[in-house]
Design a protein around this motif. Structure first.
Motif, mmCIF file in Angstrom:
data_model
loop_
_atom_site.group_PDB
_atom_site.id
_atom_site.type_symbol
_atom_site.label_atom_id
_atom_site.label_comp_id
_atom_site.label_asym_id
_atom_site.label_seq_id
_atom_site.Cartn_x
_atom_site.Cartn_y
_atom_site.Cartn_z
ATOM 1 N N UNK A 51 -25.825 3.284 38.843
ATOM 2 C CA UNK A 51 -25.627 4.726 39.018
ATOM 3 C C UNK A 51 -24.912 5.028 40.333
ATOM 4 N N UNK A 52 -25.256 4.312 41.398
ATOM 5 C CA UNK A 52 -24.582 4.521 42.676
ATOM 6 C C UNK A 52 -23.110 4.112 42.597
ATOM 7 N N UNK A 53 -22.834 3.018 41.900
ATOM 8 C CA UNK A 53 -21.450 2.575 41.724
ATOM 9 C C UNK A 53 -20.648 3.598 40.928
ATOM 10 N N UNK A 54 -21.240 4.096 39.838
ATOM 11 C CA UNK A 54 -20.563 5.098 39.010
ATOM 12 C C UNK A 54 -20.347 6.389 39.797
ATOM 13 N N UNK A 55 -21.332 6.789 40.586
ATOM 14 C CA UNK A 55 -21.204 7.998 41.397
ATOM 15 C C UNK A 55 -20.065 7.846 42.399
ATOM 16 N N UNK A 56 -19.976 6.696 43.050
ATOM 17 C CA UNK A 56 -18.893 6.449 43.995
ATOM 18 C C UNK A 56 -17.537 6.478 43.321
ATOM 19 N N UNK A 57 -17.454 5.944 42.102
ATOM 20 C CA UNK A 57 -16.201 5.955 41.352
ATOM 21 C C UNK A 57 -15.796 7.374 40.985
ATOM 22 N N UNK A 58 -16.750 8.151 40.492
ATOM 23 C CA UNK A 58 -16.457 9.523 40.047
ATOM 24 C C UNK A 58 -16.103 10.415 41.224
ATOM 25 N N UNK A 59 -16.825 10.296 42.338
ATOM 26 C CA UNK A 59 -16.563 11.153 43.490
ATOM 27 C C UNK A 59 -15.159 10.903 44.045
ATOM 28 N N UNK A 60 -14.750 9.647 44.049
ATOM 29 C CA UNK A 60 -13.422 9.319 44.567
ATOM 30 C C UNK A 60 -12.291 9.790 43.669
ATOM 31 N N UNK A 61 -12.593 9.995 42.404
ATOM 32 C CA UNK A 61 -11.572 10.391 41.424
ATOM 33 C C UNK A 61 -12.043 11.612 40.639
ATOM 34 N N UNK A 62 -12.503 12.633 41.332
ATOM 35 C CA UNK A 62 -13.140 13.780 40.689
ATOM 36 C C UNK A 62 -12.194 14.506 39.732
#
Length: 80
Positions: A51-62
């Motif tokens: 979940x933390x990895x996915x959150x970091x991915x999504x935040x960087x490419x919102x």
């Protein structure tokens, strides 16, 4: 006007000419840190990391993520 200043213990690697022994406060802080690390590796640790990895991915490419989700919803609404 009074300010409350909270002093935290700081980890120091310099002995400043004294013996390079650890203080009881430093050992206590290290023990608390190790206990916290040990408790964090529970049953759902893998899911938390994912979940933390996915959150970091999504935040960087919102913006891109919002566009992709909108396109998926549009395509699915046309197919179904």
């Amino acid at each position: 006007m009074s300010k409350t200043i909270i002093l935290k213990s700081r980890w120091s690697t310099a002995s400043f000419g004294d013996a390079a022994d650890t203080s009881p406060l430093e050992l206590s802080a290290l023990g608390a840190h190790l206990e916290l690390c040990q408790r964090s590796h529970g049953r759902l640790f893998f899911l938390q990391c994912a979940a933390q990895t996915m959150h970091g991915f999504v935040v960087g490419r919102f913006v891109t993520t919002v566009v992709v989700v909108a396109l998926l919803i549009g395509v699915l609404s046309l197919v179904l």
